[in-house]
Design a protein around this motif. Structure first.
Motif, PDB file in Angstrom:
ATOM      1  N   UNK A 245       0.815  -1.216   0.000  1.00 51.27           N
ATOM      2  CA  UNK A 245       0.000   0.000   0.000  1.00 51.27           C
ATOM      3  C   UNK A 245       0.849   1.266   0.000  1.00 51.27           C
ATOM      4  N   UNK A 246       2.162   1.107  -0.004  1.00 52.03           N
ATOM      5  CA  UNK A 246       3.071   2.270   0.069  1.00 52.03           C
ATOM      6  C   UNK A 246       2.701   3.172   1.236  1.00 52.03           C
ATOM      7  N   UNK A 247       2.463   2.562   2.368  1.00 53.88           N
ATOM      8  CA  UNK A 247       2.014   3.299   3.540  1.00 53.88           C
ATOM      9  C   UNK A 247       2.904   3.005   4.735  1.00 53.88           C
ATOM     10  N   UNK A 248       3.221   4.052   5.446  1.00 56.66           N
ATOM     11  CA  UNK A 248       4.057   3.983   6.648  1.00 56.66           C
ATOM     12  C   UNK A 248       3.190   4.252   7.863  1.00 56.66           C
ATOM     13  N   UNK A 249       3.516   3.611   8.977  1.00 57.57           N
ATOM     14  CA  UNK A 249       2.750   3.798  10.209  1.00 57.57           C
ATOM     15  C   UNK A 249       3.683   4.120  11.373  1.00 57.57           C
ATOM     16  N   UNK A 250       3.113   4.790  12.353  1.00 61.55           N
ATOM     17  CA  UNK A 250       3.811   5.001  13.612  1.00 61.55           C
ATOM     18  C   UNK A 250       2.802   4.820  14.737  1.00 61.55           C
ATOM     19  N   UNK A 251       2.980   3.769  15.503  1.00 68.09           N
ATOM     20  CA  UNK A 251       2.143   3.541  16.672  1.00 68.09           C
ATOM     21  C   UNK A 251       2.815   4.187  17.869  1.00 68.09           C
ATOM     22  N   UNK A 252       2.052   4.983  18.595  1.00 67.89           N
ATOM     23  CA  UNK A 252       2.573   5.640  19.794  1.00 67.89           C
ATOM     24  C   UNK A 252       1.723   5.186  20.980  1.00 67.89           C
ATOM     25  N   UNK A 253       2.382   4.589  21.943  1.00 65.44           N
ATOM     26  CA  UNK A 253       1.674   4.073  23.107  1.00 65.44           C
ATOM     27  C   UNK A 253       1.905   4.986  24.306  1.00 65.44           C
ATOM     28  N   UNK A 254       0.920   5.022  25.166  1.00 63.89           N
ATOM     29  CA  UNK A 254       1.007   5.765  26.424  1.00 63.89           C
ATOM     30  C   UNK A 254       1.522   7.189  26.184  1.00 63.89           C
ATOM     31  N   UNK A 255       0.784   7.926  25.414  1.00 65.30           N
ATOM     32  CA  UNK A 255       1.177   9.293  25.089  1.00 65.30           C
ATOM     33  C   UNK A 255       1.283  10.153  26.334  1.00 65.30           C
ATOM     34  N   UNK A 256       2.233  11.080  26.305  1.00 60.98           N
ATOM     35  CA  UNK A 256       2.361  12.062  27.372  1.00 60.98           C
ATOM     36  C   UNK A 256       2.525  13.447  26.756  1.00 60.98           C
ATOM     37  N   UNK A 257       2.505  14.453  27.564  1.00 58.21           N
ATOM     38  CA  UNK A 257       2.507  15.830  27.075  1.00 58.21           C
ATOM     39  C   UNK A 257       3.759  16.154  26.278  1.00 58.21           C
ATOM     40  N   UNK A 258       4.851  15.470  26.563  1.00 60.04           N
ATOM     41  CA  UNK A 258       6.090  15.726  25.824  1.00 60.04           C
ATOM     42  C   UNK A 258       6.022  15.205  24.393  1.00 60.04           C
ATOM     43  N   UNK A 259       5.017  14.419  24.085  1.00 59.44           N
ATOM     44  CA  UNK A 259       4.831  13.926  22.721  1.00 59.44           C
ATOM     45  C   UNK A 259       4.072  14.925  21.848  1.00 59.44           C
ATOM     46  N   UNK A 260       3.589  15.998  22.446  1.00 61.99           N
ATOM     47  CA  UNK A 260       2.894  17.020  21.673  1.00 61.99           C
ATOM     48  C   UNK A 260       3.846  17.636  20.657  1.00 61.99           C
ATOM     49  N   UNK A 261       3.493  17.513  19.383  1.00 63.03           N
ATOM     50  CA  UNK A 261       4.377  17.981  18.318  1.00 63.03           C
ATOM     51  C   UNK A 261       3.676  17.799  16.982  1.00 63.03           C
ATOM     52  N   UNK A 262       4.266  18.410  15.967  1.00 65.71           N
ATOM     53  CA  UNK A 262       3.870  18.101  14.606  1.00 65.71           C
ATOM     54  C   UNK A 262       4.735  16.926  14.169  1.00 65.71           C
ATOM     55  N   UNK A 263       4.091  15.889  13.673  1.00 63.63           N
ATOM     56  CA  UNK A 263       4.803  14.698  13.239  1.00 63.63           C
ATOM     57  C   UNK A 263       4.857  14.666  11.712  1.00 63.63           C
ATOM     58  N   UNK A 264       6.053  14.460  11.212  1.00 65.37           N
ATOM     59  CA  UNK A 264       6.275  14.473   9.775  1.00 65.37           C
ATOM     60  C   UNK A 264       6.778  13.108   9.298  1.00 65.37           C
ATOM     61  N   UNK A 265       6.368  12.784   8.106  1.00 58.29           N
ATOM     62  CA  UNK A 265       6.845  11.587   7.420  1.00 58.29           C
ATOM     63  C   UNK A 265       7.923  12.021   6.430  1.00 58.29           C
ATOM     64  N   UNK A 266       8.933  11.191   6.273  1.00 61.77           N
ATOM     65  CA  UNK A 266       9.988  11.461   5.307  1.00 61.77           C
ATOM     66  C   UNK A 266      10.346  10.171   4.585  1.00 61.77           C
ATOM     67  N   UNK A 267      10.885  10.312   3.374  1.00 62.32           N
ATOM     68  CA  UNK A 267      11.209   9.114   2.595  1.00 62.32           C
ATOM     69  C   UNK A 267      12.317   9.405   1.589  1.00 62.32           C
TER      70      UNK A 267
END
Length: 126
Positions: free
Chosen positions: A76-98
């Motif tokens: 599917x040409x698709x990338x994933x990122x699973x994030x568990x147990x999120x905390x406030x320090x994870x607040x951000x803009x998340x970007x994909x790169x290739x």
């Protein structure tokens, strides 16, 4: 030319889990050798999160501490990122790169990958 579109971000409560997706399209999307994620929190520099080679070899930043899992669906040409147990320090803009090349497919080089998406915002409230 390859186009990357992220999705899956949003506002969540601390302790919750989230899965981000990145869909690659364009004529050469099926030939990408390396994909990855980086993030940028407000007032901070961009930081690499994880990378994955087309073969499946992964590389993670030290701060991930087992809470993040990068994966891909090559069909599917698709990338994933699973994030568990999120905390406030994870607040951000998340970007994909290739990139088509996997020579430097390590988290420390994710910002050097050729193609970037527009990002998806993740906001964690406590």
């Amino acid at each position: 030319q390859v186009f990357l579109v992220e999705s899956g971000g949003g506002s969540v409560q601390a302790g919750e889990n989230l899965t981000l997706s990145c869909a690659a399209s364009g004529g050469d999307a099926s030939r990408l050798g390396c994909m990855g994620w980086f993030r940028q929190a407000p007032g901070k520099q961009r930081e690499g999160v994880a990378t994955i080679e087309r073969s499946g070899t992964t590389s993670y930043a030290d701060f991930v501490k087992g809470r993040f899992t990068i994966s891909q669906d090559n069909a599917k040409n698709t990338l994933y990122l699973q994030i568990h147990t999120l905390n406030s320090e994870d607040t951000a803009m998340y970007y994909c790169a290739a990139d088509h090349y996997d020579t430097f497919c390590r988290v420390g080089y994710v910002l050097n990958l050729s193609y970037w998406g527009q990002g998806t915002q993740v906001t964690v409230s406590s």
